[in-house]
Scaffold this active site. Structure first.
Site, PDB file in Angstrom:
ATOM      1  N   GLU A 246       0.953  -1.270   0.154  1.00 59.21           N
ATOM      2  CA  GLU A 246       0.024  -0.075  -0.012  1.00 59.21           C
ATOM      3  C   GLU A 246       0.821   1.251  -0.002  1.00 59.21           C
ATOM      4  OE1 GLU A 246      -3.162   0.769   0.207  1.00 59.21           O
ATOM      5  OE2 GLU A 246      -3.393   2.815   1.147  1.00 59.21           O
TER       6      GLU A 246
ATOM      7  N   CYS B 297      -5.276   5.565   5.697  1.00 56.49           N
ATOM      8  CA  CYS B 297      -5.000   4.435   4.767  1.00 56.49           C
ATOM      9  C   CYS B 297      -6.208   3.822   4.171  1.00 56.49           C
ATOM     10  CB  CYS B 297      -4.551   3.261   5.882  1.00 56.49           C
ATOM     11  SG  CYS B 297      -3.733   1.765   4.851  1.00 56.49           S
TER      12      CYS B 297
ATOM     13  N   HIS C  39      -7.017   2.730  12.526  1.00 56.13           N
ATOM     14  CA  HIS C  39      -7.059   4.137  12.944  1.00 56.13           C
ATOM     15  C   HIS C  39      -8.309   4.653  13.518  1.00 56.13           C
ATOM     16  CE1 HIS C  39      -3.158   4.260  11.150  1.00 56.13           C
ATOM     17  NE2 HIS C  39      -3.823   3.681   9.902  1.00 56.13           N
TER      18      HIS C  39
ATOM     19  N   ARG D  13       0.066  -4.615  11.159  1.00 57.81           N
ATOM     20  CA  ARG D  13       1.369  -4.493  10.980  1.00 57.81           C
ATOM     21  C   ARG D  13       2.303  -4.119  12.337  1.00 57.81           C
ATOM     22  NH1 ARG D  13      -1.821  -3.597   7.494  1.00 57.81           N
ATOM     23  NH2 ARG D  13      -1.702  -4.589   5.568  1.00 57.81           N
TER      24      ARG D  13
END
Ligand code: NFE
Ligand code: MG
Length: 560
Positions: free
Chosen positions: A14, A61, A68, A472
């Site tokens: 991404e 994102c 988030h 992640r």
């Protein structure tokens, strides 16, 4: 003689990431990680209403939007000391875990498998043999000779028609590709199947969140998911039953397809447990709150240094002062004004682009540090923290996976270790999703129908941090509120930790350090560099939270 290679952009990630390496005698001797985009959402958030930030912050994102939203809402709740009702914690936990399931399936099959799997070699496979291999490792009903033959026919038609499409520019036939044709065929079939199952996990998130990507159901103090088991317009028994079916289907895919495939690939490429360790300081925060105050969690957090679990310090709450006080971000080599290091509540985001200067500023990524040191975040960190923290379920799963592959727990400090850790984490997340669904149903059964504590933002100055263990790795959103408006907003994101450039002391970030010593058999086809970088599942949109200024071309290479 050393040879410089620039990979720009690294694909199957991404965002826009440039990696530069110097190769000496078939090995990487120097590396630079350069985030090539800047989004400026932290700056956009200044002056906005704190209670709306979660919805805007999701736009960091396009992949991990949910995370988030969660971090952002937690930062307000932390600042105002708002408790979150159990039903809301469970609903959030299910969304978090299903989001991870979706994210890890996509990473393994669609973003990294083609570094290891040679699609073209699958044409030579015997579908019958492929079926018998697949059936010997899993009872997944889709592993039939008929299925594998159909996939091979489809692939043959693509190749005959010269239409490999998204597979057209792969490093097919590269000497570093080692899987037998049958395993390549199995993996290709599962690559296609994985598209359906990642969608089911996304649907599960949407049932609770109203929409995916970009959930719609958060509110400061809980969720806006109306719960009434008898009302057709709310979260009711019928919706919960459907959610359970979807989550059981994705669990079976993860545990009977993804996980065994990872074991097969890891077993065939054991030498990749020797490469890619890089930074072996690790950080994970506790996740899956099980009380209303964010003090008890389902999975452990902690930090340790130099790959040495005897240095492990547990982090047990999101209010841990050692955790909160020791995070900083520097910009010595990042395209922001000055060279200062700040704690995130005092953090600044003032862009200052200079072009790529390998001894100066060369990335939009800041350099987050813990106790001044680079740390690696992500699934290995979370598993190590749970392992060291005495979580028996995690320990058992990690030990048995290592045993199946024939490696030790220490070997997880590696490129293949990161891929393995993601599969183990996905296995865990699939179970955890169902556990929190049971907890939600039990709690509703007890008569608790509360799903939010109504909260008004008061006047005055408040500071808060929202921690979250994203797919992640460790994510934190830092908010300063003044008179009902956001005065400062800083996100310190997993891919910022891992993709960070050198800091003011010259210490490399995890991507950079992991590449040192990485083999490169053919400088024109640096497949092995992709293997190590993809093992982190980079997300540069997140990392620097728009523009790709022209980089200088040094060597042109094909990057699938
Ligand atoms: Ni954009 Fe993300 C995750 C976050 S970035 S994908 O997981 O936060 O590392
Ligand atoms: Mg940031």
């Amino acid at each position: 003689m050393s040879k410089r290679i620039t990979l720009d952009p690294i694909t199957r990630i991404e965002g826009h990431l440039r990696i530069d390496v110097e190769v000496n005698g078939g090995k990487v001797s120097k590396a630079w990680s350069s985030a090539q985009m800047w989004r400026g959402i932290e700056t956009i958030l200044k002056g906005k209403a704190p209670e709306d930030a979660w919805s805007l912050a999701q736009r960091f994102c396009g992949v991990c939007t949910t995370v988030h939203a969660i971090s952002s809402i937690r930062s307000v709740e932390n600042a105002l000391k708002v408790e979150v009702p159990l039903n809301a914690q469970y609903i959030r936990n299910i969304m978090i875990a299903q989001h991870s399931v979706q994210d890890h399936i996509v990473h393994f099959y669609h973003l990294s498998a083609l570094d290891w799997v040679d699609i073209v070699s699958a044409l030579k496979a015997d579908p019958k043999k492929a079926a018998s291999i697949a059936q010997s490792i899993s009872d997944w009903p889709g592993n039939s000779e008929k299925e594998f033959k159909a996939v091979q026919e489809k692939l043959k038609a693509f190749v005959a028609g010269g239409k490999l499409g998204i597979f057209a520019s792969g490093y097919w036939g590269h000497p570093a590709m080692k899987l037998p044709p049958e395993i390549n065929l199995i993996a290709t079939a599962h690559y296609l199947k994985a598209l359906d199952y990642q969608r089911k996990a996304a649907q599960a998130v949407a049932i609770l969140g109203g929409k995916n990507p970009h959930i719609q159901n958060l509110v400061v103090g809980g969720v806006a998911t109306a719960v009434n088991l008898e009302n057709m317009a709310t979260l009711n028994m019928e919706r919960i039953a459907y959610l359970r079916t979807l989550m059981e289907e994705t669990r079976d895919f993860v545990q009977k397809v993804y996980y065994p495939d990872m074991i097969a690939i890891a077993s065939a490429y054991k030498e990749w447990f020797k490469y890619g360790a890089g930074v072996t300081n690790y950080l994970a925060v506790p996740e899956f709150p099980e009380d209303t105050k964010n003090t008890q969690f389902g999975l452990n957090g902690g930090v340790f240094f130099n790959g040495d679990l005897s240095t492990f310090k547990a982090i047990t709450t999101h209010q841990d002062q050692y955790l909160i006080n020791n995070i900083s971000e520097g910009v010595a080599h990042a395209w922001y004004e000055g060279a200062a290091t700040h704690h995130p509540w005092e953090g600044e985001t003032k862009p200052d682009y200079t072009d790529f200067q390998e001894n100066g500023k060369y990335s939009w990524c800041k350099s987050p540090r813990f106790e001044g040191k680079p740390v690696q975040v992500g699934p290995p960190a979370q598993l190590f923290a749970a392992y060291a923290g005495g979580n028996q379920k995690v320990k058992k799963l990690v030990d048995s996976t290592c045993q199946k592959i024939g490696v030790g727990v220490k070997d997880l400090h590696s490129t293949m270790g990161r891929l393995g850790a993601r599969a183990i984490r996905a296995h865990l997340m699939a179970d955890i999703s169902l556990e929190y669904l049971d907890k939600l149903v039990n709690n509703l059964g007890k008569g608790d129908r509360t799903y939010a504590n109504h909260t008004e933002i008061p006047k005055g100055e408040y500071k808060g941090v929202g921690f979250h263990e994203a797919p992640r790795g460790t994510l934190s959103h830092w908010m300063v509120i003044e008179d009902k408006k956001i005065k400062n907003y800083q996100a310190v994101v997993p891919s910022t930790w891992n993709a960070s450039p050198r800091d003011e002391k010259g210490n490399m970030g995890p991507y950079e350090a992991s590449l040192i010593g990485n083999p490169v058999a053919n400088e024109e086809k640096p497949l092995e560099v992709l293997r190590t970088i993809h093992s982190f599942d980079p997300c540069i949109a997140c990392a620097v939270h728009t523009i790709d200024p022209e980089g200088k071309e040094i060597t042109k290479v094909k990057v699938l």
